[in-house]
Design a protein around this motif. Sequence first.
Motif, mmCIF file in Angstrom:
data_model
loop_
_atom_site.group_PDB
_atom_site.id
_atom_site.type_symbol
_atom_site.label_atom_id
_atom_site.label_comp_id
_atom_site.label_asym_id
_atom_site.label_seq_id
_atom_site.Cartn_x
_atom_site.Cartn_y
_atom_site.Cartn_z
ATOM 1 N N HIS A 100 0.625 -1.465 0.058
ATOM 2 C CA HIS A 100 0.041 -0.144 0.468
ATOM 3 C C HIS A 100 0.549 1.028 -0.002
ATOM 4 O O HIS A 100 0.471 1.904 -0.841
ATOM 5 N N PHE A 101 2.050 1.343 0.802
ATOM 6 C CA PHE A 101 2.577 2.206 1.013
ATOM 7 C C PHE A 101 3.463 2.815 -0.025
ATOM 8 O O PHE A 101 3.792 3.636 -0.499
ATOM 9 N N ALA A 102 3.715 2.050 -0.721
ATOM 10 C CA ALA A 102 4.747 2.075 -2.192
ATOM 11 C C ALA A 102 3.724 2.278 -3.323
ATOM 12 O O ALA A 102 3.734 3.238 -4.177
ATOM 13 N N ARG A 103 2.989 1.940 -3.138
ATOM 14 C CA ARG A 103 1.506 1.808 -4.170
ATOM 15 C C ARG A 103 1.264 3.641 -3.836
ATOM 16 O O ARG A 103 1.074 4.342 -4.728
ATOM 17 N N ASP A 104 0.875 4.142 -3.051
ATOM 18 C CA ASP A 104 0.626 6.040 -2.833
ATOM 19 C C ASP A 104 1.717 6.045 -3.007
ATOM 20 O O ASP A 104 1.788 7.771 -2.678
ATOM 21 N N LEU A 105 3.502 5.680 -2.910
ATOM 22 C CA LEU A 105 4.215 6.469 -3.026
ATOM 23 C C LEU A 105 4.332 6.602 -4.900
ATOM 24 O O LEU A 105 5.719 7.708 -5.485
ATOM 25 N N GLY A 106 3.926 6.318 -5.412
ATOM 26 C CA GLY A 106 3.744 6.477 -7.159
ATOM 27 C C GLY A 106 4.514 4.986 -7.777
ATOM 28 O O GLY A 106 5.027 5.096 -8.860
ATOM 29 N N LEU A 107 4.696 3.791 -6.640
ATOM 30 C CA LEU A 107 6.144 2.804 -7.348
ATOM 31 C C LEU A 107 5.221 2.293 -8.046
ATOM 32 O O LEU A 107 3.623 1.854 -8.268
ATOM 33 N N ASP A 108 5.959 1.214 -8.834
ATOM 34 C CA ASP A 108 5.473 0.544 -9.671
ATOM 35 C C ASP A 108 5.543 -1.014 -9.073
ATOM 36 O O ASP A 108 6.589 -1.665 -8.894
ATOM 37 N N ILE A 109 3.747 -1.058 -8.078
ATOM 38 C CA ILE A 109 4.414 -2.591 -7.333
ATOM 39 C C ILE A 109 4.607 -3.481 -8.176
ATOM 40 O O ILE A 109 4.639 -4.652 -7.318
#
Length: 323
Positions: A100-109
């Motif tokens: 969730h945190f990585a996704r909301d940072l805009g990273l490619d999960i």
Amino acid sequence: MGVVMAGAEARTRVVVVMNPRSGGGSPARFDLTNRVEGMGAQVWSTSVDDDAASLARLAVQEGAEVLGVAGGDGTISAVAAVAADTDRPLLVVPAGTRNHFARDLGLDIRNPVSSLSALTDGVPTRVDLGLVGPRVFINNVSFGPYADALLDPGYREDKVRALASVTPDYLTGRQCVEADVDTPRGTVHLPQVVLISNNPYHIATPRYLGRRFTLTSGLLGAIVLKRPTDTPPDLLRHLRSELLRQQPPGTAGDAASAWRAASITLRGRGRQLDAGIDGEAVTLPLSVTCEIWPGGLQVLLPRDRPGIPPEPVPGLPRAPRGP
């Protein structure tokens, strides 16, 4: 200026704390250890004897200038707390189940390897953190059935079963959060669910329910579901339907309230309260105060990443897709 790595001639010492069990073995599937070490960074893996926070603190003591973390939200939260406390940049490699945190940072999960490009040309960015007492949270603090399910010894192996075992008492009103919460519409006594997030969750449209479109608002998000007067058919469906009935943040229906604030307090009816902090079970002394730490964490982001989509406005048509 980004972090510059150059194999054996790296000018910046980077230690990546890796949880090899995250995401059902995601680090091994993506060969993350070899890829990280091939870029001149070190990998320190968690184990029964070495948890993520301890490894991160040791890495700083031994001269790490940048902390990396490869794992799920719980692992990322533990290393982020050390990075924030020691003012070290954090490289996030999404290798968990939900990320969730990585996704909301805009990273490619879907491709954790892509985050490693931040080692050669990272973009330093400040984002907010949540605080509950001395503890940091990157996603949320929860009180109620989810927090109780985390206490089940078999939660990690069977999350659905653990949640199903605790929700009946909440559904019938026999179980509740033993605290009172002040909301913009008045005090809620003994709520059914309390969820406090690091920046507000989007609740206005079903497609993006639970997304955070910013991590830099300087505000917590709060969602409180009141104790039911009758039995809803499904706790999570009931929470979702009540929130979707709401208008702008700060308003409320009969059963649910959602708002934004820099500080939110749960006042105690007892001496302590079970909670889930970024998916980890804890017991907190009452009263509990959650606060926002604006810009508390510096993250290193890859220049080439999906990014955060614009937040949709209910009632407006979707923007057309680019070519």
